[in-house]
Each structure stands twice: as C-alpha cells, then as structure tokens.
Design a protein around this motif. Structure first.
Motif, PDB file in Angstrom:
ATOM      1  N   TYR A 104      -3.404  -8.312  -2.450  1.00 38.61           N
ATOM      2  CA  TYR A 104      -3.079  -9.720  -2.226  1.00 38.61           C
ATOM      3  C   TYR A 104      -4.098 -10.630  -2.890  1.00 38.61           C
TER       4      TYR A 104
ATOM      5  N   SER B 155      -2.267 -13.646   0.500  1.00 36.44           N
ATOM      6  CA  SER B 155      -2.773 -13.466   1.858  1.00 36.44           C
ATOM      7  C   SER B 155      -3.521 -14.712   2.293  1.00 36.44           C
TER       8      SER B 155
ATOM      9  N   HIS C 234      11.379 -12.788   7.715  1.00 38.92           N
ATOM     10  CA  HIS C 234      10.149 -13.437   8.166  1.00 38.92           C
ATOM     11  C   HIS C 234      10.028 -14.738   7.379  1.00 38.92           C
TER      12      HIS C 234
ATOM     13  N   ARG D 227       0.830  -1.201   0.000  1.00 31.07           N
ATOM     14  CA  ARG D 227       0.000   0.000   0.000  1.00 31.07           C
ATOM     15  C   ARG D 227       0.868   1.256   0.000  1.00 31.07           C
TER      16      ARG D 227
ATOM     17  N   LYS E  52       9.046 -18.028   5.659  1.00 37.54           N
ATOM     18  CA  LYS E  52       7.738 -18.538   5.226  1.00 37.54           C
ATOM     19  C   LYS E  52       7.784 -20.047   5.082  1.00 37.54           C
TER      20      LYS E  52
ATOM     21  N   ALA F  90      -4.176 -15.281  10.109  1.00 33.00           N
ATOM     22  CA  ALA F  90      -3.866 -14.158   9.228  1.00 33.00           C
ATOM     23  C   ALA F  90      -2.392 -14.184   8.854  1.00 33.00           C
ATOM     24  N   ASP F  91      -2.125 -14.030   7.559  1.00 32.97           N
ATOM     25  CA  ASP F  91      -0.735 -14.019   7.112  1.00 32.97           C
ATOM     26  C   ASP F  91      -0.655 -13.356   5.747  1.00 32.97           C
ATOM     27  N   VAL F  92       0.527 -12.875   5.418  1.00 36.27           N
ATOM     28  CA  VAL F  92       0.762 -12.227   4.120  1.00 36.27           C
ATOM     29  C   VAL F  92       2.180 -12.544   3.649  1.00 36.27           C
TER      30      VAL F  92
ATOM     31  N   ALA G 259      -6.520 -15.713   5.404  1.00 36.99           N
ATOM     32  CA  ALA G 259      -7.404 -15.080   6.392  1.00 36.99           C
ATOM     33  C   ALA G 259      -7.182 -15.633   7.803  1.00 36.99           C
TER      34      ALA G 259
ATOM     35  N   ARG H  19       2.538 -19.968   6.572  1.00 39.83           N
ATOM     36  CA  ARG H  19       2.731 -19.204   7.810  1.00 39.83           C
ATOM     37  C   ARG H  19       4.117 -18.559   7.792  1.00 39.83           C
ATOM     38  N   SER H  20       4.174 -17.367   8.391  1.00 40.49           N
ATOM     39  CA  SER H  20       5.419 -16.600   8.503  1.00 40.49           C
ATOM     40  C   SER H  20       5.881 -16.602   9.952  1.00 40.49           C
TER      41      SER H  20
END
Lengths: 304, 304
Positions: B84, B116, B151, B76, B153, B121-123, B118, B166-167
């Motif tokens: 995502y 992403s 981070h 952003r 992954k 929650a992860d990105v 939900a 997951r991060s």
C-alpha cells in the motif's frame, strides 16, 4: 441423573436447539436432556417423535405427563402455533397456550405464547417465560430486564406486566461478522481483552453512526498493524454492544436493571452497564426459564 | 468482439471476480472478458494460467503485451504483493507497481498498489485506480468521491491527492443480513420501494444508534403485519445506507461530492445525498477503472 417419579417435563424449544428438564413432584430436577433438533429443523409432525426420542424411556405407563414448552415450538412453523399476546400484558398468558394433540397417550403438551408489540413492531418467544420466572422469584420488581442472546431483549416491567420491549440483532450480527464477513480473517474465535472491549464500547456509544466504518478498521488494523485477533474479537463485541447500549438508553437510563443471562455475553452487558454507572442485578437464564415453566405448570396443571 | 491489434490488457482483479479489457492502440476496447476466478479462489501460481485461459487466444507471438492490473491481485495472498501507499498521496503510485514474473514471454504484468491510512486504519485496493481515472477525466477536482460497493469508500481528494478516506461495511452487511440472518425470511431478493427506502434512511440518519433494533422490526412487522418483502428490502437498504451517511457526514457535508458507481446501489446513495440537499455528480465505475488503468499504462509503458 436422579431416579424418581416424573411429575412433569419442562421444555425450552428454540430455533436451533431443544433443552428439557425432567421434573420431580417436589420441584426438583431429576434429569436434563438436550438435542440440536430445534424448530428450524423439524416439520410440525416431527416434534412429538423428537420429544419421545429424548424422554420416552422415562415416561410412565398409564398416566399423562404434562409437558410445558416455551420458545419457537409455538411459532407458525413450529409444533402448534401459540399466538402472541400483545403488550402491555402479563409475561405469562398461560391460558392461551397451544395444545397440540399427541399420538402417545402419556403426553399432555402445552406450548406457551410469546409476546408481541405493535409499535415499534417486535416479538419474543421464550424470553417471556424467563421474565415470568424472574417475576415469580422477585415479586414486585419494577424496572428493566435485559436478556442477552442472538436477539437481545430489553423489557420494561411494571406492576407485574411487560409494558414494552425491544429486540436488538446484536448477537446475530456478531456471529455473522465474526464468521462470514471479511472480519473473519482478523477475529479470533475465543478469548477476551477487557480493556479493548471497554474502549470500543465507549467509542460506539459516543459515535454510534460510525460503527460500520469502525468495524472495517478492525480488518485494516489487522492488515497494516498486525492487530491481535483476540483484541479484534473484543473490539467487535464492544462496538456492537456499545451501539446497542446507545440505542437502548431509554430502557436503562435511570432504571433498575436486571440481566437474565449466563457466561461471557451476560458479563459483557454487565460491564457495559457498569461503565454507565449502573449496578445491574445478575440472574441465571436457565434458572429463570425453569421458574417460568414451573409457574406455567402450576397455573395449568388442573387443565392438563 | 472487435478485431485489431492488441496494445495492452486492462485488468480489474477483485476478491471474487476478474474483469478485463483487451485494448487497441487507439485506446479503444477491442473485447471484454470476465471470470469468477477472483483472488480468493486462486493460489499465487494460478494467476498466470487464469489470465492465459481468458486471453491466450488473442496474444500475439513474439511481442510482450503489457497487462495492467488493479485490485486484490496485489494483496499479500494475491499474485504478487503491491504494498500500500500511505495517504496523503497521489491515487496512482504506479512506480511502486508489483511486477510478477511470468512463464509466458508474451506477458508483461504490472499490479498497481492500493492505498492505506494509519489513523483511522483503512485500506483500499482497486478504488484508488477509479479515483485516478476520475482525476484524469476531471483534473483539478477538489471534493469527495463516494465509491459504493461491498465496502463503500469515501475519499477526500484535494490538489490531485487522496487526503483521507474511510470504508464502510454497508454492502457486506446488506448481503449478510438479507441472505444469512433471520431477516432472510422477510426480505425480497429484488425490487424497489422508493418511499420506504427514503423513510428508513431518514430514520437511521436521525437515530443511528437504534439500527440494530430497527432491523429486527422488519422481521417483527413481517410476522405481525405481513410487511411486503420488497418494502422490507428497501427499508433494510435505507437503514444501512442511512447510518453510513450519518457516519460519513464529515466527508460529504458542505462538499462537492461525486459518486463513482453504477446501478441501483449508486442510485441509492445519490437519493440519500440528494435528501441532504446535495447534488452529487454521477460517473460510471467501469469507465473510471478503465481510465485509471489507461493512465497507469501511459505512465508505465516505457518500463514494461
């Protein structure tokens, strides 16, 4: 500030700050003073001047005033090294205090030793004086003391001695993660959310291994779902205190626990322990520091 | 640097750095360039000038050169937001790339979306392109990809899609603890100690809850027993990767695992997984980034 004859000076000289109390001869506090000239900012030959800048105006002429210090002033890089006493031992090993020489003849300084443990390796400087204060106020206490802070201490106390202890980096982790990691964008600097704290604490106690990913989820929920920053702060605290409580379980399980601390941090530990069915006693950290320094002063005053 | 006609430009634009490759029309790398002008240091209107400063000398007149970017340029706060794509989905959702306008007519920029999830929650932004590259090179792979980094992954891949991921904040925790915490006094900045790493990894996998106190023991052993700073560094790494492997167990247990990464960090994950009886495949991160960007270029070139 109260006028009156200064009998001695109580000092808690930590890494980042210095707090002291001018004590009257009836044990009353005549004045409190503090400074950000902690041990980490001083060379050994700067401690005396720092102390004089804070209290020189109140020192009497022609008399030596005992100055009893606990904390990092006794570290190797501090004013004068006060070697650790190894547990199991009394929390107050006053006779081993370091005695730095001073240029000003009005000062008689004693720096109290910290405690060490060989296995698992651990150290404390300052908390041992709070423990001594707690035992002076609660003789015969047998149980566990929890001292929240940058490096929270858990100490098993029995028969007047510290039997064992462990330090957790929880407070420092919280500070680093909330101000210097990617989570700083998602975590508020103040505020509380009790329900979020408790849920995160339960989560970390149940699954301590996933804390490093549950932490990242705070960032992801912030990006994806607009997680409230106050809620994120509460969850960060809950995750870190939760994994600590899981790791400290051998200390508190089935024990009488007393928390020595103040403010929101001590409240958080109390909430977490209450959720495990404990009813921890609460006691103020400053009062215990003063009580411990007073006990040391009583023990040492013939020698100072 | 190789001379030759530039067909397109591959860009990995991360938070702190920017790496790019000038690609020839046979898929060969003509030149590599990099800069520390990562996303976090740029306003949206500064990305184009940053790119031109790096490659302007090689852009041909009278022709638009495709520039395919992955990473935080699509955040952003980046050049142009590439929203995502939610898992389960293909790692490469190229048709959803962001297309920032440029002032220079020689550029045709596409910024690839991240992924992403939900719950939990992860990105990710950038790693999805490495995953796409891995699947392009290893079609039909069914298993788990581990991408070590700031981070780290873990992604479960099946039938060409990322099913879940997951991060873990392990890399960032290592950096903060080794440079900004009390451990900085005890931990070397380089060096390896394989035995110490493995022992600490086992310790953290067996007792993940005590990591916050085992970390403090590094400081205490340094003070009390003169712990070697290189050993302390290896143990810090072992404790943090160990708790990650414990938390990521549902990802790797009984799975085919491939590590996308380079250097000592990827070696550390490989060592840790080997100790659990796995034989992870190893593949280079830069090659996978390039392969993923090339796949995106192939898919998008008619539209650029």
């Amino acid at each position: 500030m109260t006028s009156g004859r200064i009998d001695w000076i109580a000092v808690d000289w930590g890494t980042s700050h210095l707090r002291l109390w001018l004590m009257g001869d009836g044990g009353q506090v005549l004045d409190r003073r503090h400074s950000d000239r902690g041990m980490s900012k001083l060379k050994p030959d700067e401690f005396e001047a720092t102390l004089l800048a804070l209290v020189g105006d109140r020192l009497p002429a022609g008399r030596r005033v005992p100055v009893i210090c606990c904390g990092m002033a006794g570290a190797r890089q501090g004013w004068a090294e006060a070697p650790y006493a190894a547990v199991p031992c009394l929390p107050g090993t006053w006779d081993r205090a370091a005695r730095p020489r001073t240029s000003d003849p009005r000062l008689a300084v004693a720096i109290l030793p910290g405690l060490s443990q060989a296995r698992p390796a651990d150290v404390m400087r300052g908390e041992e004086t709070q423990i001594a204060g707690y035992l002076a106020a609660n003789p015969g206490f047998d149980g566990v003391l929890c001292l929240p802070g940058t490096h929270c201490k858990w100490a098993h106390v029995s028969a007047g001695e510290v039997v064992s202890f462990r330090s957790f980096m929880t407070g420092e982790l919280f500070a680093l993660l909330s101000t210097a990691s990617v989570l700083r964008h998602s975590v508020a600097t103040t505020g509380e959310d009790q329900a979020a704290f408790s849920a995160a604490l339960d989560q970390a106690m149940a699954r301590p291994a996933t804390v490093a990913t549950d932490l990242f989820s705070l960032r992801a929920e912030s990006l994806l779902q607009g997680l409230d920053p106050v809620t994120a702060r509460a969850r960060l605290s809950g995750l870190l205190i939760g994994i600590e409580l899981a790791g400290a379980r051998p200390y508190w399980l089935g024990q009488e626990v007393a928390i020595i601390g103040a403010g929101g941090l001590a409240d958080a530990y109390a909430t977490g322990l209450a959720a495990q069915g404990l009813s921890p006693r609460r006691t103020d950290a400053e009062a215990m520091t003063l009580a411990g320094l007073a006990a040391a002063h009583d023990a040492l005053k013939g020698q100072l």
